[in-house]
Each structure stands twice: as C-alpha cells, then as structure tokens.
Enzyme design. Structure first.
Site, PDB file in Angstrom:
ATOM      1  N   GLU A  30      89.491 -19.196  -3.589  1.00 50.39           N
ATOM      2  CA  GLU A  30      89.545 -19.612  -5.038  1.00 50.39           C
ATOM      3  C   GLU A  30      89.084 -18.087  -5.722  1.00 50.39           C
ATOM      4  O   GLU A  30      88.764 -17.160  -5.161  1.00 50.39           O
ATOM      5  CB  GLU A  30      88.296 -20.440  -5.192  1.00 50.39           C
ATOM      6  CG  GLU A  30      86.745 -20.065  -4.785  1.00 50.39           C
ATOM      7  CD  GLU A  30      85.717 -20.528  -5.714  1.00 50.39           C
ATOM      8  OE1 GLU A  30      85.992 -20.462  -6.850  1.00 50.39           O
ATOM      9  OE2 GLU A  30      84.792 -20.977  -4.943  1.00 50.39           O
ATOM     10  N   LYS A  91      87.014 -20.040 -16.899  1.00 52.71           N
ATOM     11  CA  LYS A  91      86.728 -20.906 -15.526  1.00 52.71           C
ATOM     12  C   LYS A  91      87.433 -22.321 -15.516  1.00 52.71           C
ATOM     13  O   LYS A  91      87.105 -22.995 -16.424  1.00 52.71           O
ATOM     14  CB  LYS A  91      85.104 -20.986 -15.404  1.00 52.71           C
ATOM     15  CG  LYS A  91      84.793 -21.946 -14.504  1.00 52.71           C
ATOM     16  CD  LYS A  91      83.193 -22.107 -14.177  1.00 52.71           C
ATOM     17  CE  LYS A  91      82.814 -23.158 -13.458  1.00 52.71           C
ATOM     18  NZ  LYS A  91      81.164 -23.534 -13.388  1.00 52.71           N
ATOM     19  N   VAL A 111      86.641 -24.670  -7.371  1.00 53.21           N
ATOM     20  CA  VAL A 111      87.031 -25.253  -6.083  1.00 53.21           C
ATOM     21  C   VAL A 111      88.071 -26.396  -6.470  1.00 53.21           C
ATOM     22  O   VAL A 111      89.111 -26.528  -5.834  1.00 53.21           O
ATOM     23  CB  VAL A 111      85.701 -25.952  -5.114  1.00 53.21           C
ATOM     24  CG1 VAL A 111      86.278 -26.855  -4.342  1.00 53.21           C
ATOM     25  CG2 VAL A 111      85.117 -24.845  -4.738  1.00 53.21           C
ATOM     26  N   ASP A 143      75.287 -34.131 -15.105  1.00 53.40           N
ATOM     27  CA  ASP A 143      76.220 -32.882 -14.767  1.00 53.40           C
ATOM     28  C   ASP A 143      76.376 -32.984 -13.354  1.00 53.40           C
ATOM     29  O   ASP A 143      75.679 -32.649 -12.376  1.00 53.40           O
ATOM     30  CB  ASP A 143      75.228 -31.539 -15.041  1.00 53.40           C
ATOM     31  CG  ASP A 143      76.410 -30.399 -14.673  1.00 53.40           C
ATOM     32  OD1 ASP A 143      77.196 -30.510 -14.128  1.00 53.40           O
ATOM     33  OD2 ASP A 143      75.551 -29.094 -15.061  1.00 53.40           O
ATOM     34  N   SER A 145      79.630 -32.066 -10.548  1.00 54.45           N
ATOM     35  CA  SER A 145      80.811 -31.114 -10.556  1.00 54.45           C
ATOM     36  C   SER A 145      81.896 -31.868 -10.326  1.00 54.45           C
ATOM     37  O   SER A 145      81.950 -32.754  -9.593  1.00 54.45           O
ATOM     38  CB  SER A 145      80.807 -29.958  -9.513  1.00 54.45           C
ATOM     39  OG  SER A 145      82.063 -29.237  -9.306  1.00 54.45           O
ATOM     40  N   ALA A 146      82.809 -31.413 -10.885  1.00 52.76           N
ATOM     41  CA  ALA A 146      84.503 -32.304 -10.683  1.00 52.76           C
ATOM     42  C   ALA A 146      84.872 -32.024  -9.203  1.00 52.76           C
ATOM     43  O   ALA A 146      85.670 -32.315  -8.869  1.00 52.76           O
ATOM     44  CB  ALA A 146      85.306 -31.550 -11.647  1.00 52.76           C
ATOM     45  N   ASP A 147      84.325 -30.880  -8.675  1.00 52.43           N
ATOM     46  CA  ASP A 147      84.565 -30.561  -7.292  1.00 52.43           C
ATOM     47  C   ASP A 147      84.557 -31.780  -6.226  1.00 52.43           C
ATOM     48  O   ASP A 147      85.289 -32.042  -5.402  1.00 52.43           O
ATOM     49  CB  ASP A 147      83.815 -29.449  -6.632  1.00 52.43           C
ATOM     50  CG  ASP A 147      84.086 -28.155  -7.332  1.00 52.43           C
ATOM     51  OD1 ASP A 147      84.830 -27.817  -7.965  1.00 52.43           O
ATOM     52  OD2 ASP A 147      83.109 -27.297  -6.899  1.00 52.43           O
ATOM     53  N   LYS A 164      75.655 -25.570  -2.889  1.00 53.06           N
ATOM     54  CA  LYS A 164      74.545 -24.761  -3.225  1.00 53.06           C
ATOM     55  C   LYS A 164      73.125 -25.368  -3.350  1.00 53.06           C
ATOM     56  O   LYS A 164      73.222 -26.377  -4.027  1.00 53.06           O
ATOM     57  CB  LYS A 164      74.852 -24.004  -4.627  1.00 53.06           C
ATOM     58  CG  LYS A 164      75.379 -22.630  -4.350  1.00 53.06           C
ATOM     59  CD  LYS A 164      76.203 -22.271  -5.474  1.00 53.06           C
ATOM     60  CE  LYS A 164      76.949 -23.319  -6.012  1.00 53.06           C
ATOM     61  NZ  LYS A 164      78.016 -23.045  -6.757  1.00 53.06           N
TER      62      LYS A 164
HETATM   63  N1  PSU Z   1      79.747 -21.168  -5.336  1.00 52.21           N
HETATM   64  C1  PSU Z   1      79.420 -19.717  -5.478  1.00 52.21           C
HETATM   65  N2  PSU Z   1      79.992 -19.237  -6.212  1.00 52.21           N
HETATM   66  C2  PSU Z   1      80.480 -19.567  -7.320  1.00 52.21           C
HETATM   67  C3  PSU Z   1      80.960 -21.076  -7.325  1.00 52.21           C
HETATM   68  C4  PSU Z   1      80.448 -21.723  -6.094  1.00 52.21           C
HETATM   69  O1  PSU Z   1      78.862 -19.041  -4.543  1.00 52.21           O
HETATM   70  O2  PSU Z   1      81.327 -18.937  -8.325  1.00 52.21           O
HETATM   71  C5  PSU Z   1      81.999 -21.898  -8.259  1.00 52.21           C
HETATM   72  C6  PSU Z   1      83.022 -22.646  -7.422  1.00 52.21           C
HETATM   73  O3  PSU Z   1      84.260 -22.168  -8.093  1.00 52.21           O
HETATM   74  C7  PSU Z   1      82.744 -23.888  -7.821  1.00 52.21           C
HETATM   75  C8  PSU Z   1      82.097 -23.883  -9.144  1.00 52.21           C
HETATM   76  O4  PSU Z   1      83.825 -24.737  -7.782  1.00 52.21           O
HETATM   77  O5  PSU Z   1      81.184 -22.693  -8.963  1.00 52.21           O
HETATM   78  C9  PSU Z   1      81.338 -25.010  -9.442  1.00 52.21           C
HETATM   79  O6  PSU Z   1      80.943 -24.924 -10.916  1.00 52.21           O
HETATM   80  P1  PSU Z   1      80.482 -26.542 -11.433  1.00 52.21           P
HETATM   81  O7  PSU Z   1      79.069 -26.790 -11.123  1.00 52.21           O
HETATM   82  O8  PSU Z   1      80.472 -26.062 -12.978  1.00 52.21           O
HETATM   83  O9  PSU Z   1      81.516 -27.464 -11.270  1.00 52.21           O
HETATM   84 MN    MN Z   2      78.930 -28.942 -14.304  1.00 52.36          MN
END
Ligand code: PSU
Ligand code: MN
Length: 308
Positions: A30, A91, A111, A143, A145-147, A164
C-alpha cells in the site's frame, strides 16, 4: 489468479505485468503508509526496503497508488520518490477511489483501496503494517475503518502486524467475526497488537505454515466465499515495544486527539505522528521492522500460492 474482467484504468509496471502473466508470485504493497504513516525520508527508505524484502524472498513487489487517472501497480523509476515527497496526496479508501481517479488526483491507497486494486490486477497477497479497525469510542463516533468491510468483500490475503493498538481491539475482532473474516495469528496463540507481540487477546485462529495459509486462501475461493483473510504476524521480538510500555503512550496520544478535535480520516495519521514524537522515534523503528517482517511472510504465502 486471473484478473477479474474489467475496464478499470489499471497500469501495471512491465515487471509486475510479466510476473502475473507467468504465474510468478507477486505481493501488493500500500501507499498510505508512505504518505500518511511515516515522515520523509524514512517513508521512502522504508518503501524501498520493503520492496527489497519481497524480492529477496523471491516475489515481485507491486506498490499501488493512483496517479494521473490511473491505478499504478508497481511504481518504477521516480514514481515512488514523487509519492513519498508529495504533500498533497489524497488518502484514498473505497469511498474516494473513483473520485480520485476521475479527477486524475495523486492518491495514496489505504488497505481497503489497495485490496480493490490488487484484486483488479489479479494479485492475491498484500503486505502492510497495520490495518484500520474499530476506533475506541466508536459507540459514539461510529468510526470503523472501511478496511474491515473490504476484508469481508475482496479476495486478498492481507498480512499485517495485527490491528493497531490505538484501536479498540476486542471490538475490532468482534466486527471481523460478524463480517466472516478469518483472523489468523502467525506462529502464536495470541493476537499481536502492532508495536507489541502481545495483546492479551486470544487470536480466533492460528497457523504456523505459509503453505497452510495459502491453502486456506484457495479453499475460500472453492467454497465461493468472497472476502480475504487477515494474517496477524507478530513484530520481531528485538523490535517490539511491550504492551505495558506502549499503552500509556497510546492513551496520551488519544487524549491529545480528542482535545484537538481530530476526526474521521485524520485520526489514524494524527495518532501515528503523536506516537512517533512521544516515543522519540522508537515507534517508527518498530513500524519499519514489522512492515519488513510482514513483507517476508507475504512473499512466502504468495510463493506457496504460485505453485500449482
Ligand atoms: N498502519 C500504519 N500506518 C498507516 C496505516 C495503517 O502503520 O498509515 C493506514 C493504512 O493505509 C490503513 C489506514 O488502511 O491507515 C486506516 O485508516 P482509517 O482508520 O482512516 O481507515
Ligand atoms: Mn476512520
């Protein structure tokens, strides 16, 4: 795997195109981690080091980003450096992908968006650092994540170091279970938590052999199940920050985010940046080590999948 028939504006590099045509192992990578996850110049150094790990393990790396209205799959020449230096890359997750492409914007894929691109290109294995998940306080903010939804939908095996630790890990596991996503800890019973090998939570599944992970990936396709697998690969012991040490740092960073009114897409990059400062760079060292470790495992899984 054959790419799904599509008219997507896909632009694989010659190296990635040749590897896919010949059935050689390819690992998707990614780019949000490059633009929003790490500071310059460690972001570029890490992106290159991760590609080198994939190559050393006998697979071809395919770093994915949106540039000039195309999904670039494998960034050659100056493209990787351009992206690492860009200050205004979007992003891009599932929701933003079509708009970013239609506008010709430079977009770093999360992701979720990287999984979509990998699937379109016919790449089945993807390595990253940590996935997004259910944020703490999600019962108020919603909140999530769409992941997570992407893992339920798109048939790509994702190797990460666990969700994380800034997230609500028990809720993240619950949502993944609801969505039917297998969460497989590699080589241990406990779910790893990104910077730490331990989370205090039992992993739903455990596997010790990349070939077994590849076999499970194939079996999902045979069962007609959509969606991928999440492989949670613990950070190497010499690079980890133990859970007891990292927890107070996470709590301080979360309090700061709340105080500053950070919301939505900005939450994850903000927290990662604050963790970096608060650990005097140690969180970044750990992050780099775990991404490289995930790239090595992903290459082994891709190699097992490439064998007929
Ligand atoms: N983990 C990391 N660094 C990052 C991310 C994850 O150590 O930059 C990024 C990944 O691209 C993941 C995104 O898909 O953060 C998730 O963001 P959000 O919580 O806004 O969906
Ligand atoms: Mn989010």
């Amino acid at each position: 795997m054959t790419p799904i028939p599509n008219t997507a504006p896909l632009n694989p590099s010659p190296e990635v195109r040749a590897a896919l045509a010949e059935g050689r192992p390819v690992v998707a990578l990614e780019s949000t981690i490059i633009t929003h996850g790490m500071p310059w110049p460690q972001n570029l150094q890490t992106a290159r080091a991760v590609e080198d790990e994939v190559r050393a393990a006998g697979a071809v790396p395919a770093t994915i980003a949106l540039m000039g209205g195309e999904i670039r799959v494998g960034l050659e020449g100056a493209a990787l450096e351009q992206l690492a230096q860009s200050r205004d890359a979007m992003k891009v997750s599932r929701a933003d992908m079509a708009v970013a492409l239609a506008r010709g914007a430079t977009g770093a894929t999360t992701v979720a968006a990287t999984m979509i691109a990998a699937r379109l290109a016919g790449i089945e294995v993807f390595a990253t650092g940590g996935i997004g998940g259910v944020h703490r306080g999600a019962e108020q903010t919603m909140d999530i994540s769409a992941d997570l939804r992407e893992l339920a939908e798109t048939r790509v095996t994702v190797v990460a170091a666990g969700p994380k630790a800034i997230l609500d890990l028990p809720k993240t596991l619950e949502v993944l279970e609801t969505l039917g996503v297998p969460v497989i800890a590699f080589g241990q019973d406990e779910l790893p938590a990104f910077w730490s090998r331990r989370s205090g939570l039992a992993a739903p599944l455990r596997m010790d052999d990349p070939a077994e992970i590849a076999a499970a990936h194939r079996m999902r396709a045979r069962l007609g199940l959509p969606g991928g697998q999440l492989v949670a690969n613990p950070v190497p012991g010499d690079a980890e920050i133990p859970i007891d040490e990292i927890t107070p740092v996470i709590e301080a960073a979360l309090a700061e985010a709340e105080g500053a009114g950070i919301a939505a897409k900005a939450v994850t990059p903000f927290l990662l940046g604050r963790m970096l400062d608060r650990t005097a760079g140690r969180s970044l060292t750990t992050n780099i080590a775990l991404v490289k470790n995930n790239a090595r495992l992903a290459a082994r899984i891709a190699t097992a999948l490439a064998r007929p």
